[in-house]
Design a protein around this motif. Structure first.
Motif, short mmCIF file in Angstrom:
data_model
loop_
_atom_site.label_atom_id
_atom_site.label_comp_id
_atom_site.label_asym_id
_atom_site.label_seq_id
_atom_site.Cartn_x
_atom_site.Cartn_y
_atom_site.Cartn_z
N ASN A 24 -52.93 2.56 103.09
CA ASN A 24 -52.67 1.50 102.34
C ASN A 24 -52.70 1.96 100.76
O ASN A 24 -51.76 1.56 100.17
N ARG A 34 -44.62 3.71 102.13
CA ARG A 34 -44.10 3.31 103.56
C ARG A 34 -45.03 3.92 104.41
O ARG A 34 -45.34 5.00 104.42
N ASP A 85 -43.11 -0.36 107.86
CA ASP A 85 -42.90 -0.91 106.98
C ASP A 85 -43.64 -0.63 105.58
O ASP A 85 -44.39 0.33 105.83
N ARG A 86 -43.52 -1.41 104.35
CA ARG A 86 -44.24 -1.20 103.43
C ARG A 86 -45.69 -1.40 103.54
O ARG A 86 -45.91 -2.41 104.25
N GLU A 139 -47.88 -3.36 102.09
CA GLU A 139 -47.79 -4.86 101.63
C GLU A 139 -47.52 -5.66 102.74
O GLU A 139 -48.14 -6.65 103.18
N LYS A 140 -46.31 -5.35 103.33
CA LYS A 140 -45.83 -6.01 104.35
C LYS A 140 -46.61 -5.82 105.51
O LYS A 140 -47.02 -6.82 106.29
N LEU A 141 -47.07 -4.86 105.95
CA LEU A 141 -48.01 -4.69 106.98
C LEU A 141 -49.45 -5.46 106.80
O LEU A 141 -49.84 -6.02 107.63
N ARG A 142 -49.81 -5.37 105.49
CA ARG A 142 -51.02 -5.90 105.23
C ARG A 142 -50.97 -7.59 105.42
O ARG A 142 -51.90 -8.30 105.78
N ASN A 143 -49.69 -8.10 105.13
CA ASN A 143 -49.69 -9.46 105.24
C ASN A 143 -49.50 -9.95 106.71
O ASN A 143 -50.29 -10.82 107.14
N THR A 144 -49.18 -8.96 107.40
CA THR A 144 -49.13 -9.30 109.04
C THR A 144 -50.73 -9.17 109.44
O THR A 144 -51.13 -10.11 110.09
N ASP A 181 -53.22 -9.67 107.39
CA ASP A 181 -54.03 -10.82 106.88
C ASP A 181 -54.13 -12.10 107.67
O ASP A 181 -54.98 -12.87 107.83
N LYS A 182 -53.25 -12.21 108.57
CA LYS A 182 -52.99 -13.41 109.38
C LYS A 182 -54.14 -13.19 110.30
O LYS A 182 -54.44 -14.26 111.02
#
Ligand SMILES: Nc1ncnc2c1ncn2[C@@H]1O[C@H](COP(=O)(O)OP(=O)(O)O)[C@@H](O)[C@H]1O
Ligand SMILES: [Mg+2]
Length: 307
Positions: free
Chosen positions: A199, A204, A217-218, A220-225, A227-228
């Motif tokens: 991270n 990427r 993915d980047r 940030e995008k993976l983190r968003n996934t 975070d859920k």
């Protein structure tokens, strides 16, 4: 986009273990790419196929457009490889190791001397250059290891868990060196089982699990996934139906001892509802703890837990 590393349909089986299954991806020139996965996921096997150390059962790799299977010598000049377990010669000194590596890449004596001096300085090994590597700490050995791999200033650098097992200081130095290589234009391919590291460092990330590339993915995008997949751990006293804790924002409930873990994409709403519900039902909350967006936990979830 110029592609520095291309994997197309790479597969490798050892006995009945499918170590890597049909893995394809591209790494852009100058990119810092992370290959993340738990132990045994297939990271080292992938790096070995990419660098031409082992032959894939199917698929192929291209480094700066060169196939290491067809043109190994040319491909080797393009890359620096830092294997999982270092390959420095412990009977030789730090300087001798660097010179040997330089010779291997066909560098002249003058080039080797200049570059070795530069590297010893960068690796903070000045003053220890004439000591046998045998007497070095793990972190120092790793610095020599990296020095040998970058002596010829390769455009593509492969690092297999380069910080694993190192002390904090050596870890930082390794990160600084790799970051410097990236700044100078090298493409970085780094494997790690540490999501925090991926991270922080990588532009990427590809996630490999049991030989399959499960996400790319980047961060940030993976983190968003990730975070859920926040959760709330609660212990409630009294008789109640667990099902009434389910709502639109609670995806799953797990029980462990007297504690319930509610997986939710909205911890705030979930906690409020929990408090309201227990109040209405006259139940007592013994403990309540929200688990922040833990990347580690999320990564474990994405890679299917510890089965
Ligand atoms: N040379 C080998 N012989 C037999 N099995 C292997 C060999 N190399 C790797 N494996 C197996 O392939 C799987 C992937 O290993 P590896 O690529 O080393 O994973 P990672 O580097 O992600 O920890 C593991 O199950 C491992 O035991
Ligand atoms: Mg490995």
């Amino acid at each position: 986009m110029i592609t520095a590393v291309e994997a197309s349909g790479l597969s490798k089986t050892f006995g009945n273990v499918k170590a890597v299954r049909n893995v394809s991806f591209e790494v852009e020139k100058g990119e810092f790419f992370g290959f993340l996965g738990p132990n045994g996921a297939g990271k080292t096997t992938t790096i070995r196929m990419l660098t031409g150390l082992i032959t894939p059962d199917s698929g192929k790799a291209l480094i700066d457009g060169i196939d290491p299977q067809k043109d190994p010598i040319h491909a080797k000049m393009k890359m620096g490889v830092i294997p999982e377990f270092g390959n420095v010669y412990v009977d030789l000194t730090a300087k001798e190791n660097l010179h040997l590596a330089g010779k291997f890449y066909g560098m002249s004596k003058k080039e080797r001397e200049e570059r070795a001096s530069e590297i010893l300085h960068m690796m903070e090994l000045k003053g220890r250059e004439n000591d046998a590597v045998r007497n070095f700490s793990k972190g120092m050995k790793q610095r020599v290891n990296i020095g040998c791999a970058i002596i010829h200033e390769p455009p593509v650098l492969f690092l297999d868990e380069p910080t694993s097992g190192l002390d904090v200081q050596s870890k930082r130095l390794v990160v600084r060196i790799v970051t410097k290589m990236k700044e100078k234009g090298s493409t970085i391919f780094l494997t790690t089982h540490n999501i925090q590291e991926a991270n922080e460092l990588c532009e990427r990330v590809g996630i490999i699990h049991k030989g399959d590339l499960v996400a790319i993915d980047r961060p940030e995008k993976l983190r968003n996934t990730f975070d859920k997949t926040q959760s709330i751990e609660v212990s409630i006293e009294g008789e109640f139906d667990v099902d009434m804790l389910h709502n639109d924002h609670v995806n799953k409930i797990e029980r462990s001892g007297d504690k319930l873990t509610l997986f939710t994409d909205h911890p705030d709403i979930t906690v409020k509802r929990l408090v309201k519900l227990t109040d209405e039902e006259d139940l007592k909350i013994l403990s309540l703890r929200t688990q922040g967006p833990s990347l580690e936990e999320a990564f474990v979830r994405l890679t299917g837990g510890n089965e």
